[in-house]
Design a protein around this motif. Sequence first.
Motif, PDB file in Angstrom:
ATOM      1  N   PRO A  36      31.195  11.777  61.834  1.00 58.12           N
ATOM      2  CA  PRO A  36      31.638  11.308  60.521  1.00 58.12           C
ATOM      3  C   PRO A  36      33.106  10.873  60.517  1.00 58.12           C
ATOM      4  O   PRO A  36      33.826  11.086  61.492  1.00 58.12           O
ATOM      5  N   ARG A  37      33.516  10.304  59.398  1.00 58.80           N
ATOM      6  CA  ARG A  37      34.887   9.811  59.213  1.00 58.80           C
ATOM      7  C   ARG A  37      35.588  10.708  58.203  1.00 58.80           C
ATOM      8  O   ARG A  37      35.009  11.065  57.175  1.00 58.80           O
ATOM      9  N   CYS A  38      36.837  11.060  58.490  1.00 59.54           N
ATOM     10  CA  CYS A  38      37.611  11.899  57.579  1.00 59.54           C
ATOM     11  C   CYS A  38      38.369  11.008  56.600  1.00 59.54           C
ATOM     12  O   CYS A  38      39.073  10.085  57.012  1.00 59.54           O
ATOM     13  N   VAL A  39      38.221  11.290  55.314  1.00 57.71           N
ATOM     14  CA  VAL A  39      38.862  10.470  54.289  1.00 57.71           C
ATOM     15  C   VAL A  39      39.443  11.365  53.194  1.00 57.71           C
ATOM     16  O   VAL A  39      39.059  12.520  53.042  1.00 57.71           O
ATOM     17  N   ARG A 155      41.967   2.987  46.679  1.00 59.54           N
ATOM     18  CA  ARG A 155      40.746   3.691  46.287  1.00 59.54           C
ATOM     19  C   ARG A 155      40.332   4.691  47.355  1.00 59.54           C
ATOM     20  O   ARG A 155      39.563   5.615  47.067  1.00 59.54           O
ATOM     21  N   LEU A 156      40.829   4.491  48.585  1.00 60.75           N
ATOM     22  CA  LEU A 156      40.431   5.359  49.683  1.00 60.75           C
ATOM     23  C   LEU A 156      41.554   5.442  50.701  1.00 60.75           C
ATOM     24  O   LEU A 156      42.190   4.442  51.027  1.00 60.75           O
ATOM     25  N   ILE A 157      41.812   6.663  51.203  1.00 62.20           N
ATOM     26  CA  ILE A 157      42.724   6.872  52.326  1.00 62.20           C
ATOM     27  C   ILE A 157      41.884   7.339  53.507  1.00 62.20           C
ATOM     28  O   ILE A 157      41.238   8.385  53.449  1.00 62.20           O
ATOM     29  N   ASP A 158      41.885   6.552  54.566  1.00 61.29           N
ATOM     30  CA  ASP A 158      41.136   6.878  55.775  1.00 61.29           C
ATOM     31  C   ASP A 158      42.023   7.715  56.689  1.00 61.29           C
ATOM     32  O   ASP A 158      43.083   7.264  57.123  1.00 61.29           O
ATOM     33  N   CYS A 159      41.603   8.932  56.981  1.00 56.18           N
ATOM     34  CA  CYS A 159      42.364   9.830  57.857  1.00 56.18           C
ATOM     35  C   CYS A 159      41.798   9.849  59.281  1.00 56.18           C
ATOM     36  O   CYS A 159      42.309  10.577  60.138  1.00 56.18           O
ATOM     37  N   GLN A 160      40.725   9.117  59.499  1.00 53.90           N
ATOM     38  CA  GLN A 160      40.087   8.956  60.805  1.00 53.90           C
ATOM     39  C   GLN A 160      39.423  10.235  61.291  1.00 53.90           C
ATOM     40  O   GLN A 160      38.205  10.353  61.293  1.00 53.90           O
ATOM     41  N   LEU A 161      40.195  11.224  61.740  1.00 56.83           N
ATOM     42  CA  LEU A 161      39.646  12.443  62.325  1.00 56.83           C
ATOM     43  C   LEU A 161      40.043  13.662  61.499  1.00 56.83           C
ATOM     44  O   LEU A 161      41.182  13.787  61.063  1.00 56.83           O
ATOM     45  N   GLU A 162      39.108  14.567  61.319  1.00 55.63           N
ATOM     46  CA  GLU A 162      39.334  15.748  60.488  1.00 55.63           C
ATOM     47  C   GLU A 162      40.240  16.755  61.185  1.00 55.63           C
ATOM     48  O   GLU A 162      40.108  17.020  62.379  1.00 55.63           O
ATOM     49  N   THR A 163      41.197  17.302  60.435  1.00 53.66           N
ATOM     50  CA  THR A 163      42.025  18.404  60.907  1.00 53.66           C
ATOM     51  C   THR A 163      42.114  19.440  59.786  1.00 53.66           C
ATOM     52  O   THR A 163      41.875  19.137  58.616  1.00 53.66           O
ATOM     53  N   GLU A 164      42.480  20.645  60.151  1.00 53.78           N
ATOM     54  CA  GLU A 164      42.630  21.709  59.154  1.00 53.78           C
ATOM     55  C   GLU A 164      43.709  21.345  58.140  1.00 53.78           C
ATOM     56  O   GLU A 164      43.566  21.602  56.936  1.00 53.78           O
ATOM     57  N   HIS A 165      44.789  20.728  58.625  1.00 52.97           N
ATOM     58  CA  HIS A 165      45.885  20.320  57.738  1.00 52.97           C
ATOM     59  C   HIS A 165      45.396  19.326  56.700  1.00 52.97           C
ATOM     60  O   HIS A 165      45.676  19.468  55.498  1.00 52.97           O
ATOM     61  N   MET A 169      44.646  19.456  52.351  1.00 50.89           N
ATOM     62  CA  MET A 169      45.199  18.498  51.390  1.00 50.89           C
ATOM     63  C   MET A 169      44.120  17.779  50.588  1.00 50.89           C
ATOM     64  O   MET A 169      44.421  16.901  49.784  1.00 50.89           O
ATOM     65  N   GLY A 170      42.858  18.136  50.814  1.00 49.53           N
ATOM     66  CA  GLY A 170      41.775  17.548  50.029  1.00 49.53           C
ATOM     67  C   GLY A 170      40.884  16.596  50.787  1.00 49.53           C
ATOM     68  O   GLY A 170      40.013  15.956  50.190  1.00 49.53           O
ATOM     69  N   ALA A 171      41.070  16.471  52.095  1.00 49.50           N
ATOM     70  CA  ALA A 171      40.240  15.556  52.879  1.00 49.50           C
ATOM     71  C   ALA A 171      38.812  16.083  53.006  1.00 49.50           C
ATOM     72  O   ALA A 171      38.566  17.292  52.997  1.00 49.50           O
ATOM     73  N   SER A 172      37.883  15.143  53.140  1.00 53.12           N
ATOM     74  CA  SER A 172      36.482  15.474  53.370  1.00 53.12           C
ATOM     75  C   SER A 172      35.923  14.454  54.359  1.00 53.12           C
ATOM     76  O   SER A 172      36.625  13.526  54.769  1.00 53.12           O
ATOM     77  N   THR A 173      34.674  14.623  54.761  1.00 53.59           N
ATOM     78  CA  THR A 173      34.087  13.698  55.717  1.00 53.59           C
ATOM     79  C   THR A 173      32.923  12.938  55.083  1.00 53.59           C
ATOM     80  O   THR A 173      32.214  13.470  54.217  1.00 53.59           O
ATOM     81  N   ILE A 174      32.760  11.698  55.525  1.00 49.07           N
ATOM     82  CA  ILE A 174      31.642  10.872  55.094  1.00 49.07           C
ATOM     83  C   ILE A 174      31.018  10.234  56.330  1.00 49.07           C
ATOM     84  O   ILE A 174      31.654  10.125  57.373  1.00 49.07           O
ATOM     85  N   ARG A 176      29.740   7.407  58.869  1.00 49.65           N
ATOM     86  CA  ARG A 176      30.341   6.122  59.248  1.00 49.65           C
ATOM     87  C   ARG A 176      29.724   4.967  58.461  1.00 49.65           C
ATOM     88  O   ARG A 176      30.431   4.045  58.030  1.00 49.65           O
ATOM     89  N   GLU A 177      28.431   5.009  58.256  1.00 49.07           N
ATOM     90  CA  GLU A 177      27.764   3.946  57.499  1.00 49.07           C
ATOM     91  C   GLU A 177      28.348   3.819  56.094  1.00 49.07           C
ATOM     92  O   GLU A 177      28.567   2.711  55.580  1.00 49.07           O
ATOM     93  N   HIS A 178      28.615   4.974  55.463  1.00 48.60           N
ATOM     94  CA  HIS A 178      29.218   4.971  54.130  1.00 48.60           C
ATOM     95  C   HIS A 178      30.632   4.409  54.192  1.00 48.60           C
ATOM     96  O   HIS A 178      31.043   3.612  53.338  1.00 48.60           O
ATOM     97  N   TYR A 179      31.381   4.806  55.211  1.00 47.24           N
ATOM     98  CA  TYR A 179      32.745   4.305  55.370  1.00 47.24           C
ATOM     99  C   TYR A 179      32.752   2.787  55.521  1.00 47.24           C
ATOM    100  O   TYR A 179      33.570   2.091  54.898  1.00 47.24           O
ATOM    101  N   LEU A 180      31.863   2.245  56.337  1.00 41.54           N
ATOM    102  CA  LEU A 180      31.804   0.794  56.533  1.00 41.54           C
ATOM    103  C   LEU A 180      31.430   0.077  55.237  1.00 41.54           C
ATOM    104  O   LEU A 180      31.929  -1.020  54.952  1.00 41.54           O
ATOM    105  N   HIS A 181      30.583   0.698  54.445  1.00 45.23           N
ATOM    106  CA  HIS A 181      30.250   0.126  53.140  1.00 45.23           C
ATOM    107  C   HIS A 181      31.492   0.080  52.242  1.00 45.23           C
ATOM    108  O   HIS A 181      31.732  -0.924  51.547  1.00 45.23           O
ATOM    109  N   LEU A 182      32.284   1.148  52.257  1.00 42.11           N
ATOM    110  CA  LEU A 182      33.501   1.182  51.451  1.00 42.11           C
ATOM    111  C   LEU A 182      34.521   0.153  51.940  1.00 42.11           C
ATOM    112  O   LEU A 182      35.208  -0.482  51.130  1.00 42.11           O
ATOM    113  N   LEU A 183      34.611  -0.030  53.264  1.00 38.55           N
ATOM    114  CA  LEU A 183      35.490  -1.065  53.803  1.00 38.55           C
ATOM    115  C   LEU A 183      35.076  -2.437  53.292  1.00 38.55           C
ATOM    116  O   LEU A 183      35.912  -3.270  52.937  1.00 38.55           O
ATOM    117  N   ASN A 184      33.785  -2.674  53.259  1.00 37.09           N
ATOM    118  CA  ASN A 184      33.277  -3.960  52.795  1.00 37.09           C
ATOM    119  C   ASN A 184      33.570  -4.172  51.314  1.00 37.09           C
ATOM    120  O   ASN A 184      33.838  -5.298  50.872  1.00 37.09           O
TER     121      ASN A 184
END
Length: 202
Positions: A36-39, A155-165, A169-174, A176-184
Motif C-alpha cells: 500500500p501507499r502511505c498518505v 487534497r492529498l499528501i503522499d508520504c510514500q512509505l509508512e513510518t511510526e512518525h 501525525m495522522g498518516a494512513s495507508t491506501i 496503490r490502485e486507489h492512490y493512482l485514481h486520486l492522482l488521476n
Amino acid sequence: MAGGNLSPRRLQAAYRAGVFPWYEAGEPILWWSPDPRCVIWPEDIKVSRSLRKTIRNGGFEVTENLAYREVMKQCGAPRPGSSGTWITDEMIEAYCHLNTLGIAHSLEVWQGHRLVGGLYGIRMGRVFVGESMFSTERDASKVALVHLAQCGHYRLIDCQLETEHLTSMGASTIKREHYLHLLNEYGDFPVEQTVQLHSNSA
C-alpha cells in the motif's frame, strides 16, 4: 524497475504514474511504486497539544522555496545509525532543476536566521508527493508538515512509505490502485510546465 535517468521529463512521467526514484550512490537508478501507499489526508493531520503550543510560541517561522537546495542537503545529511543516504548529488541537481521549473517545492522552518527544519517534494496539482524532511530542533519538521497540511492547497499528501512518525501525525495507508485514481483526479502539472518539459528536455 531499474535504469534510465533523472531528466525532468522522465521524473515528471514517473510521478504522474505514481513512481519515484530511490537508490544509493553506486547503484543503478531504482524506481518504486509501493502498495500500500502511505498518505495523509490534510484534514486528518494530528496536532498534539504540545505541538500546537510549539507552533504558537516556539519562535519558528515557515517559508516556501526560500532555501530549496539547502533543505535537500540537510535531508541527505548523515543521521545516527545510518551509513549513507539516498539523496545523492545527482538527485540534488535533478530536483533543484525541477524546483526552477516550479515542480519541486520546499518548506523551510527557521529559528531566527537558522534553518532548523523543513521538507521537500513534488507538487502535482492538489497532490503533494513528500520526499524527505529533516529537523535539527525538536518538532521543527512537524511544524513544516502541519503547515503543509493546513495551507489549503492540497487534497492529498503522499508520504510514500509508512513510518511510526508519520502514523503519529495522522498518516494512513491506501491501496496503490486507489492512490493512482486520486492522482488521476487531483494530480497534474500545469500546462505550461508540461509544454516546457516536452520541448526542452530529453
